[in-house]
Scaffold this active site. Structure first.
Site, PDB file in Angstrom:
ATOM      1  N   ARG A   1      -2.322 -14.168  -1.980  1.00 12.08           N
ATOM      2  CA  ARG A   1      -2.084 -14.412  -0.476  1.00 12.08           C
ATOM      3  C   ARG A   1      -2.557 -15.762  -0.438  1.00 12.08           C
ATOM      4  NH1 ARG A   1      -0.541  -9.500   1.113  1.00 12.08           N
ATOM      5  NH2 ARG A   1      -1.447  -7.771   0.372  1.00 12.08           N
TER       6      ARG A   1
ATOM      7  N   LYS B   1     -11.988  -9.556  -3.284  1.00 12.84           N
ATOM      8  CA  LYS B   1     -10.550  -9.467  -3.500  1.00 12.84           C
ATOM      9  C   LYS B   1     -10.072 -10.138  -4.841  1.00 12.84           C
ATOM     10  CE  LYS B   1     -10.242  -6.949   0.152  1.00 12.84           C
ATOM     11  NZ  LYS B   1      -9.817  -5.557   0.015  1.00 12.84           N
TER      12      LYS B   1
ATOM     13  N   ARG C   1     -12.117 -14.928  -1.954  1.00 12.80           N
ATOM     14  CA  ARG C   1     -11.282 -15.657  -0.872  1.00 12.80           C
ATOM     15  C   ARG C   1     -11.942 -16.207   0.267  1.00 12.80           C
ATOM     16  NH1 ARG C   1      -6.721 -10.908   0.226  1.00 12.80           N
ATOM     17  NH2 ARG C   1      -5.595 -11.284  -1.812  1.00 12.80           N
TER      18      ARG C   1
ATOM     19  N   GLN D   1      -9.209   2.004  -0.400  1.00 12.29           N
ATOM     20  CA  GLN D   1      -9.242   2.442  -1.891  1.00 12.29           C
ATOM     21  C   GLN D   1     -10.104   3.239  -2.305  1.00 12.29           C
ATOM     22  OE1 GLN D   1      -8.989  -1.328  -4.087  1.00 12.29           O
ATOM     23  NE2 GLN D   1      -7.122  -1.885  -2.990  1.00 12.29           N
TER      24      GLN D   1
ATOM     25  N   ASP E   1      -6.638  -8.241   4.531  1.00  4.71           N
ATOM     26  CA  ASP E   1      -5.681  -8.867   3.831  1.00  4.71           C
ATOM     27  C   ASP E   1      -5.112 -10.118   4.593  1.00  4.71           C
ATOM     28  OD1 ASP E   1      -6.130  -7.235   1.619  1.00  4.71           O
ATOM     29  OD2 ASP E   1      -4.396  -6.195   1.984  1.00  4.71           O
TER      30      ASP E   1
ATOM     31  N   ARG F   1     -13.776  -7.026 -10.596  1.00  4.43           N
ATOM     32  CA  ARG F   1     -13.888  -6.558  -9.435  1.00  4.43           C
ATOM     33  C   ARG F   1     -14.626  -5.133  -9.520  1.00  4.43           C
ATOM     34  NH1 ARG F   1      -7.963  -6.828  -6.510  1.00  4.43           N
ATOM     35  NH2 ARG F   1      -9.317  -5.895  -4.806  1.00  4.43           N
TER      36      ARG F   1
ATOM     37  N   SER G   1     -13.305   0.933   3.289  1.00  4.16           N
ATOM     38  CA  SER G   1     -12.443   0.755   2.014  1.00  4.16           C
ATOM     39  C   SER G   1     -11.394   1.760   2.099  1.00  4.16           C
ATOM     40  CB  SER G   1     -12.915   0.321   0.725  1.00  4.16           C
ATOM     41  OG  SER G   1     -12.198   0.473  -0.264  1.00  4.16           O
TER      42      SER G   1
ATOM     43  N   SER H   1       0.692  -1.226  -0.022  1.00  3.73           N
ATOM     44  CA  SER H   1       0.119  -0.084  -0.007  1.00  3.73           C
ATOM     45  C   SER H   1       0.824   1.181  -0.064  1.00  3.73           C
ATOM     46  CB  SER H   1      -0.820   0.095   1.453  1.00  3.73           C
ATOM     47  OG  SER H   1      -1.716  -0.992   1.040  1.00  3.73           O
TER      48      SER H   1
ATOM     49  N   ARG I   1       1.687   4.190  -2.957  1.00  9.00           N
ATOM     50  CA  ARG I   1       1.225   5.678  -2.627  1.00  9.00           C
ATOM     51  C   ARG I   1       2.542   6.489  -2.758  1.00  9.00           C
ATOM     52  NH1 ARG I   1      -2.422   2.508  -0.367  1.00  9.00           N
ATOM     53  NH2 ARG I   1      -4.466   3.353   0.253  1.00  9.00           N
TER      54      ARG I   1
HETATM   55  C1  S3P Z   1      -5.492  -1.353   0.059  1.00  4.08           C
HETATM   56  C2  S3P Z   1      -6.693  -1.472   0.661  1.00  4.08           C
HETATM   57  C3  S3P Z   1      -7.648  -2.766   0.799  1.00  4.08           C
HETATM   58  C4  S3P Z   1      -6.388  -3.940   0.861  1.00  4.08           C
HETATM   59  C5  S3P Z   1      -5.557  -4.032  -0.518  1.00  4.08           C
HETATM   60  C6  S3P Z   1      -4.890  -2.743  -0.386  1.00  4.08           C
HETATM   61  C7  S3P Z   1      -4.944  -0.128  -0.181  1.00  4.08           C
HETATM   62  O1  S3P Z   1      -8.480  -2.677  -0.309  1.00  4.08           O
HETATM   63  O2  S3P Z   1      -7.431  -5.356   0.757  1.00  4.08           O
HETATM   64  O3  S3P Z   1      -4.725  -4.971  -0.363  1.00  4.08           O
HETATM   65  O4  S3P Z   1      -3.923  -0.137  -0.453  1.00  4.08           O
HETATM   66  O5  S3P Z   1      -5.583   1.016  -0.188  1.00  4.08           O
HETATM   67  P1  S3P Z   1      -9.946  -2.247   0.123  1.00  4.08           P
HETATM   68  O6  S3P Z   1      -9.782  -0.797   0.239  1.00  4.08           O
HETATM   69  O7  S3P Z   1     -10.798  -2.492  -1.054  1.00  4.08           O
HETATM   70  O8  S3P Z   1     -10.381  -2.795   1.396  1.00  4.08           O
END
Ligand code: S3P
Length: 434
Positions: free
Chosen positions: A395, A349, A353, A176, A322, A129, A174, A25, A29
């Site tokens: 994973r 995911k 999962r 994201q 995760d 997705r 989330s 993550s 970023r």
């Molecule tokens: C992530 C947020 C998570 C996580 C993903 C990485 C991120 O997803 O499962 O592996 O870097 O912001 P979600 O925001 O969809 O939960």
């Protein structure tokens, strides 16, 4: 290409010191925010896995100069930021591969920061997705995005333009979704506010604050004011706790194990796995606490321990979202039952999962029941050897490799190359610890 399966031999103990790869993550970023900074950022311990290299490829197509020097832990990446208005229209489709973070966060950036048009696509899994969860709130800000199924799925196309600030209450916890809106908010005039139902990882907020953005956090809400320029940074990416989690579980379940993991990110929005494992009786010590660009870091030492079942639910889920595949393995080795609830997000995911865990761990003898939004896992597994499949999910591949350590004979794991997505070097690290 050679056939993609591995025979994993049982046995242990696992002992030694490791530095797990940089956080996925944070690596994404660092590229995305470094690109928007006014000046040059330097990043060490960047995760050179398939997902984050995909982000680099996309940002290069958007005109950002990114250079790498050195190898592995010694590698250093230089990102020549071009400010909030510096992205250029790409001359080809942006392919995010398997990476949901790249697709969703980049949509927020492009909607507000691109002068021109871009097309985004990815592999078969990413094209299944849900993207509506970011497309819809971005559209309320005025973003021009279209795509398959009215923009619910990739391929997506986005035309950058001016955005208006919104107050968005997200139905899902989330990071994201939250990050896509905050990044779009960087370009809007006025204050954009996102509220989530439970706290998801807050890396975007911490990094933006460290770069001088006008951002405030108030409980489950985050407000960002657009227009302020961002400063570049020097950043050593902490080790990924989601990768460390594999060794935390393996060290706990394989008799005689003693593993030290150096420099792991322990941001409290990510440490649900430590809390859950400790509740189960795991012996995990945190040593040498420190900070990197506002992110807490520590060394983690894990030793074998007898585990017991637990309940994982509610606000804890986003803090370990995760890690549920590998926590399911811990649960299978515990005494008593483990119940995982409120985890419907696992169905969208890299694979479904909940179904993948139930099917593949089931083949190895784990007694468990799949629920619409969770799992019930009986401990005390009598392990058997079988052929299992990662379902092309990184994973799952690593979870199945570690489950194989407990089987009576070798286990054949199919589609193990998936580990490259987040943990290149996983198989070498496993060999090093044995
Ligand atoms: C992530 C947020 C998570 C996580 C993903 C990485 C991120 O997803 O499962 O592996 O870097 O912001 P979600 O925001 O969809 O939960």
């Amino acid at each position: 290409m050679s056939p993609d399966f591995r025979l994993v031999e049982p046995g242990g103990p696992l002992r030694g010191r490791l530095r797990v790869p940089g956080d996925k993550s944070l690596s994404h970023r660092a590229v995305m925010l470094g690109a928007l900074a006014d000046g040059t950022s330097h990043v060490r311990n960047f995760l050179a896995g398939a997902d984050c290299l995909g982000t680099i490829r996309c940002y290069r197509q958007l005109g950002i100069r990114i250079e790498a020097s050195g190898e592995g832990l010694e590698s250093a990446w230089t990102i020549h930021g071009s400010g909030l208005r510096g992205l250029v229209e790409p001359s080809d489709v942006l392919d995010v591969g398997n990476s949901g973070t790249t697709m969703r966060l980049m949509l927020g950036v492009l909607a507000g920061g691109l002068q021109g048009h871009a097309c985004l696509t990815g592999d078969e899994s990413i094209r299944r997705r849900p993207m509506g969860r970011v497309v819809e709130p971005l559209r309320t800000m005025g973003a021009r995005i279209d795509g398959m199924n009215h923009g619910a799925l990739a391929p997506l196309s986005v035309r950058g333009g001016s955005l208006r600030p919104v107050r968005y209450v997200s139905p899902v916890a989330s990071a994201q979704v939250k990050s896509a809106i905050l990044l779009a908010g960087l370009f809007g005039e006025g204050s954009t506010v996102v509220t989530e139902p439970a706290k998801s990882r807050d890396h975007t907020e911490r990094m933006l604050q460290a770069m001088g953005a006008d951002l405030e956090v108030d409980g489950l809400s985050v407000a960002i004011r657009g227009g302020r320029s961002l400063s570049p940074f020097d950043f050593e990416v902490p080790g990924d706790i989601s990768s460390a989690a594999f060794w935390l579980v393996a060290g706990s379940i394989v008799k005689g194990s003693d593993i030290v993991l150096e420099g792991v990110g322990v941001n409290p929005t990510r440490t649900g796995v430590l809390d859950a494992l400790r509740r189960m009786g795991a012996d995990i010590e945190e040593q040498n606490p420190r900070l990197a660009l506002g992110e807490p870091v520590a060394d983690l030492r894990v030793r074998h321990a007898e585990l017991r079942g637990t309940i994982i639910e509610g606000a804890e889920i986003p803090r370990l979202v995760d890690e549920i595949p590998v926590l399911s393995l811990a649960a299978a080795c515990a005494t008593g039952r483990t119940i995982i609830r409120n985890a419907g997000e696992l169905r969208v995911k890299e694979s479904d999962r909940l179904s993948a865990i139930a099917t593949e761990l089931g083949k190895l003898g784990v007694v468990l029941r799949e629920q619409p939004e969770g799992l019930e896992i009986d401990g005390g597994t009598i392990w058997r050897s079988a052929e299992v499949d990662s379902q092309d999910d990184h994973r799952m591949a690593m979870t199945l490799a570690l489950a194989s350590l407990l089987a009576p004979r070798s286990v054949s794991v199919r589609r193990t190359r998936a580990t490259d997505v987040s943990y290149p070097g996983f198989w070498e690290d496993l060999a090093r610890l044995r």
